[in-house]
Every structure is written in structure tokens, then in C-alpha cells.
Scaffold this active site. Structure first.
Site, mmCIF file in Angstrom:
data_model
loop_
_atom_site.group_PDB
_atom_site.id
_atom_site.type_symbol
_atom_site.label_atom_id
_atom_site.label_comp_id
_atom_site.label_asym_id
_atom_site.label_seq_id
_atom_site.Cartn_x
_atom_site.Cartn_y
_atom_site.Cartn_z
ATOM 1 N N SER A 211 0.872 -1.194 0.160
ATOM 2 C CA SER A 211 0.105 0.000 -0.188
ATOM 3 C C SER A 211 0.844 1.308 -0.050
ATOM 4 O O SER A 211 1.694 1.248 -0.774
ATOM 5 C CB SER A 211 -0.867 -0.055 1.298
ATOM 6 O OG SER A 211 -1.893 0.686 1.075
ATOM 7 N N ASP A 336 -8.511 -5.710 -4.593
ATOM 8 C CA ASP A 336 -7.852 -4.497 -3.728
ATOM 9 C C ASP A 336 -8.729 -3.433 -3.587
ATOM 10 O O ASP A 336 -8.756 -2.784 -2.477
ATOM 11 C CB ASP A 336 -6.646 -3.873 -4.405
ATOM 12 C CG ASP A 336 -5.318 -4.346 -3.907
ATOM 13 O OD1 ASP A 336 -5.198 -4.625 -2.488
ATOM 14 O OD2 ASP A 336 -4.508 -4.529 -4.628
ATOM 15 N N HIS A 455 -7.836 -5.810 -0.178
ATOM 16 C CA HIS A 455 -6.653 -4.974 -0.019
ATOM 17 C C HIS A 455 -6.021 -5.252 1.429
ATOM 18 O O HIS A 455 -6.647 -5.485 2.395
ATOM 19 C CB HIS A 455 -7.139 -3.486 0.449
ATOM 20 C CG HIS A 455 -5.755 -2.442 0.165
ATOM 21 N ND1 HIS A 455 -4.855 -2.428 -0.465
ATOM 22 C CD2 HIS A 455 -5.343 -1.713 1.437
ATOM 23 C CE1 HIS A 455 -3.980 -1.524 -0.375
ATOM 24 N NE2 HIS A 455 -4.318 -1.052 0.694
#
Ligand code: NAG
Ligand code: NAG
Length: 558
Positions: A211, A336, A455
Site C-alpha cells: 500500500s 484490492d 486490500h
């Protein structure tokens, strides 16, 4: 009883006799002593926690070298994480004194040497995050122990400033910003200078992160300041081109922060901001609002890196010559965007609620805003082209998740992969998509049956959680975790995820080997898990078709 005692003594001495350990290590700042954790006969890991790689930083200043210390530093306790807002945004926690790193060194019969080194950067939207101990209850997500032990690599995790203290910027030389990126760079340089004494190979350093940590890896590999320090880089679900990874109008955000803390917004602003206490500055970060289709949550992320003319001399797309000799591996999770889209449109994540097509259109309108009404129509037509006349609820919801995944993560990651491959000299390029079903999906569970990897789902597998907390997982998750650790640590060792100490279930072709192949990673993978041209239609839509509409619009207006 006596026999048992003797046996016990023999086992103990065998254990200690066989466990090689570094003991006291000399670093540039002074000596440090960690802790040796036995993992089995002839196997242990030396863990060093809380080694300073820079001094306590001045508020909104670049990091400075640590002055060093006398005697032996007991590196057995994590440092504090960098000062940041709490989940509810009602308080702050952590410390300004946070530029520390942790090291895991695997040991066998003899003290290890020449090991590849992997440096981890945590995510958290450049606003929050930490790798200093338990993230949630007792679960220390980012422990480097499994990766170090299984892959026979050194793992390092570092602290870097986040939020206002890490990224506040006026967009000019008054307050250039990127303090958190300078912290990361200082950590990389420290590792390069010191890791030899820990048994690491300073010329085999791999960065990895997820991320905002993945985007950090991307920025570090593009900056001219890391030339010669970094050999390879892994970006998981985040690159420099993600819409949240850079602040486009930092001055506006800085003005808002200044007003919040009672500073003037004229040329006295920067001096005033630097005099404000760190807690107040941290709390002055723009408030995170609940997302909606008209204001997607990802637009809340306003405290990010900027083009500062120094760490990033230019827009990321123009900096790929700096990573031409870096091996680069980047990818995403197939869903995600689920976490984010299900917040912007709550019905998407709710099994008992229908998602109106209108909500999906509004979300797409937010994401295509700069391309005008025509842009929205073109994008909507593309995303609904296989809907038929009566799309099912699952189709509508999955399309919403695709839009979120493409816009927030996947398309930017592919854009970075294409640019890396186009600009590479000796550097190789690899890309993947993780598609393991979510642990929260299925009958009797909160998510729809079709929810794949959300995610941050990759983290548990990369850090070996199915091995450390086996009850929470099944055998297939241990398979998957083993695969990911194998690819990642092989890559760190040789620059090729297929070659190294660990066996892999499928040969992962280089991106440049023809047909733009990528590896689909999941617990059921085998030789046929190679796919081609990841969502190319949508990569073209966002990187070529929509931007061309924008330039048409500009031309029309002139
Ligand atoms: C990195 O490690 C590999 C494997 O041990 C070794 O062949 C190589 O020389 C090392 N250094 C570099 C710069 O790749
Ligand atoms: C690979 O896995 C897929 C999906 O599980 C399966 O259908 C296929 O038969 C497998 N192929 C081989 C060569 O094992």
C-alpha cells in the site's frame, strides 16, 4: 528423574552448542546486542529491536545522523511508532523520536554471512502505520521471523514519519515536504553501511512494502538519492502513480493545517508551523470523512509525497532511468478495491442489500471527473460492455469492485510495470495478481462468495501468519504462504523469483518475455497460473483513452 535431568541438560547444551549467534554487533553508532531465539536444532534467529538509524528528527526537518552511544545498546525492545492520529481521529499516539529499525538474522550451525537483505516499509496511507510490535491485540503482523527463517534472508523493518510530520509541504523550498521519504532513505543508507556486521550483503538489498509502503518502495527506487544502494524492489498494492500516492496541491493543504493550528498563511507560516508542538500538528491533519460515491474515501488521503525538486526531482514517470538497473516486482490483489468501494457504496459489501446502478455511475463519475461527461460515458460503456440487458446484482457489485481496484491500485501498478520494463537496462520486471478467496467470504461469512483478495490480504501470507498462527488457517493457506515467501526471497537472493533456495509451484516469466505475462498467485496455483496482459482494456482506458479526451477538451477550450 535423574536420567531425565541429564537428558534435559544434554538437549539444552546441544541446543546452545548448535545455535550460532551474533552476540554483540558493532555499528557506526556503537555496539548493539539483540536476542537469540532458538527455532529448532541448528536453527535460530537473532532479533535486534529498536536500533536508531538517525537522531530524533526536528519538526518538519530532514533526518540527521545519530550521535551514537556509549556501552552496549540492549536492542531487545521495540521503539515507539512515529506520532500519528488514532483510528477515531480523536487523539494521537507514538513519538517524534521514532527513527529506529529492527533486524532479523537467521542462523544455522555457523554464524551467517553474505545474506540477501529485505527492508520492509509499512502501509497506512502515509497517515498512520508502524512496524514496532503488535499491530492488533497480540498479533505482530510485521514480524520478520518467518521470512528470515524460511527464506534465509535478513529482514529489516523501519520507522518513518507519517501524517503532517512526515509529509506537510508548501510545494516550494519553504517547506519542501517528503520528510517520511527522507527517513526511509536514511534507513536504507544505514542498512547499506552497517548490515555487513550483521551478516548481510550490502550489495543485495531488496526493498518491499505494501500500500503506501509499496508506493514508498516505488519512490525510493525512482529517487536519484538511492543510486547504488538498492538492488531490487517489490511493490505490493501501491506504486507512485496511485491516485492517493502524491499530493497534487500541497500548498492548499498546508494553508488548511496552518489555519487549524492558528498560524498565518503568509511568509511567516513555515516558521510558525515549526514552532507548533508535534501533537497539535499531528491532530491538524485534514479530517478523514466517510466516503460516498460522490466523495470516495481515497480522496481523503492528502498528506502524501510531492515533487520537491530534490528527493523527487521530477514527476515519477520521468524518473525511471534511476531504476534502470533495479529488479522490480510489483502487483496487486484481484479485489484490492473491495475494502474501499464497500465503504463508498455500503450495499456492495452487504449480502442483503441491492446496489443501484446509479451508485456505480456516481462512483465512476467521481473517478473520471477530470475527463468530463464524455469521459464518464466512455468509461461507463467500457465497464458495462458485457452486462447484457439484465445484469445480476453480483455482476453490478463486482463491476463496482473492479472500478475501485482498477482506479486505486491495478492500473497505476501496470503503468509502473510498463514504464519500468521500457526503461530497464539490467533490471528485470515481474508482475503478479493475488487471487486467493477472502477468509471472510462464503456461506455464513460476512462477504459475498465471490470476494477474492481484498486490500492487505497479501500481508498475512508474505509474513507467514498461517505458520505462526496455524489454527486461524488451513493447509492451503500454508501452501500459499510458502509460495509467496519462496518467490519473494528467491527474488531478493537472485533477482529472479524462480531461482534461489526455495522451490516454486510455477515458473514466473519476466514481463518482457513476450505477451506481457503475469503470475496469478493463489493456493491452487500450478504451471498453468501464467496469464497475459493484466486487464489491458482497462489499463488502456485509464492511461490512454481517457487522458486523450482531456487533451481534446483542453484544445477545444483554447
Ligand atoms: C547477491 O547474492 C548473489 C547470490 O548469493 C550473488 O551471486 C551476488 O554476487 C550477490 N551480489 C549482487 C550484487 O548481486
Ligand atoms: C492447474 O489448476 C487448475 C485449477 O485448479 C486445474 O484445473 C488444472 O487441471 C491444473 N493443471 C495442472 C497441469 O495441474
Amino acid at each position: 528423574m535423574e536420567k531425565l535431568k541429564i537428558l534435559f541438560a544434554v538437549v539444552l547444551s546441544l541446543g546452545t552448542a548448535s545455535a550460532a549467534t551474533l552476540g554483540v554487533v558493532q555499528t557506526e553508532g556503537g555496539s548493539v546486542q539483540g536476542q537469540n531465539i532458538p527455532l529448532g536444532l541448528f536453527r535460530s534467529v537473532d532479533v535486534f529491536k529498536g536500533i536508531p538509524f538517525a537522531a530524533k528528527p526536528g519538526t518538519l526537518e530532514k533526518p540527521q545522523p545519530h550521535p551514537g552511544w556509549e556501552g552496549v545498546l540492549k536492542a531487545t525492545k521495540f521503539a515507539q511508532r512515529c506520532l500519528q492520529i488514532s483510528m477515531l481521529q480523536t487523539s494521537s499516539f507514538g513519538s517524534e523520536d521514532c527513527l529506529y529499525l529492527n533486524i532479523w538474522v537467521p542462523q544455522g550451525r555457523q554464524v551467517s554471512s553474505d545474506l540477501p537483505v529485505m527492508i520492509w516499509f509499512y502501509g497506512g496511507g502515509f497517515l498512520v502505520g508502524g512496524s514496532m510490535g503488535a499491530n492488533f491485540l497480540n498479533n505482530y503482523l510485521y514480524s520478520g521471523q518467518e521470512i528470515a527463517d524460511r527464506g534465509d534472508v535478513i529482514v529489516v523493518s523501519v520507522g518513518y514519519r507519517v501524517g503532517t510530520l512526515g509529509f506537510l509541504s508548501t510545494g516550494d523550498s519553504a517547506l519542501p515536504g517528503n520528510y517520511g521519504l527522507w527517513d526511509q532513505h536514511a534507513a536504507i543508507a544505514w542498512v547499506h553501511r552497517n548490515i555487513l556486521s550483521f551478516g548481510g550483503d550490502p550489495d543485495n538489498i531488496t526493498l518491499f512494502g505494501e500500500s503506501a509502503g509499496g508506493a514508498s518502495v516505488s519512490f525510493q527506487s525512482l529517487s536519484p538519492h538511492n543510486k547504488g544502494l538498492v538492488r531490487r524492489a517489490i511493490s505490493q498494492s501501491g506504486v507512485a502513480f496511485c491516485p492517493w500516492a502524491m499530493t497534487k496541491n500541497p500548498r492548499k493543504v498546508a494553508d488548511q493545517v496552518a489555519e487549524k493550528v492558528g498560524c498565518p498563511t503568509d511568509d511567516r507560516m513555515v516558521a510558525c508551523l515549526k514552532s507548533i508542538d508535534a501533537h497539535t500538528l499531528t491532530m491538524a491533519v485534514p479530517r478523514i470523512k466517510q466516503g460516498s460515491p460522490d466523495y470516495p474515501g481515497v480522496m481523503n488521503l492528502l498528506m502524501s509525497p510531492v515533487v520537491d525538486g530534490d528527493f523527487l526531482p521530477d514527476q515519477p514517470a520521468n524518473l525511471f532511468h534511476n531504476s534502470a538497473d533495479i529488479d522490480y516486482l510489483a502487483g496487486v490483489n484481484d479485489m484490492d478495491g473491495h475494502l474501499f468501494t464497500a465503504q463508498d457504496i455500503p450495499s456492495v459489501g452487504n449480502k442483503n442489500e441491492e446496489t443501484p446502478v446509479e451508485d456505480l455511475r456516481r462512483l465512476l463519475a467521481s473517478y473520471t471527473k477530470e475527463f468530463g461527461q464524455v469521459g464518464l460515458e466512455v468509461a461507463f460503456a467500457e465497464y458495462t460492455s458485457n452486462w447484457g440487458s439484465a445484469p445480476s446484482q453480483d455482476t453490478i457489485k463486482r463491476t463496482a469492485v473492479d472500478i475501485g481496484t482498477d482506479f486505486i491500485f491495478l492500473v497505476p501498478a501496470q503503468f509502473a510495470i510498463y514504464l519500468h520494463a521500457d526503461n530497464a537496462r539490467s533490471g528485470r520486471t515481474f508482475t503478479y495478481m493475488l487471487s486467493e478467496p477472502s477468509l471472510l467470504a462464503g456461506p455464513g461469512k460476512p462477504y459475498h462468495d465471490w470476494v477474492g483478495s481484498d486490500h492487505a490480504d497479501d500481508l498475512q501470507y508474505v509474513f507467514g501468519k498461517p505458520f505462526t498462527t496455524p489454527k486461524a488457517y488451513g493447509d492451503r493457506h500454508r501452501d500459499l504462504s510458502g509460495y509467496m515467501i519462496a518467490y519473494w526471497t528467491n527474488f531478493a537472493r537472485t533477482g529472479d523469483p524462480n531461482k534461489g533456495n526455495l522451490k516454486v509451484p510455477a515458473i514466473w516469466p519476466e514481463f518482457t518475455s513476450g505477451g506481457h505475462p503475469f503470475l496469478e498467485i493463489n493456493s491452487k496455483m500450478n504451471e498453468s497460473s501464467i496469464r497475459q496482459e493484466m486487464r489491458l482494456r482497462f489499463v488502456r482506458l485509464w492511461t490512454s483513452i481517457l487522458p486523450s479526451l482531456q487533451s481534446d477538451a483542453v484544445t477545444d477550450a483554447q
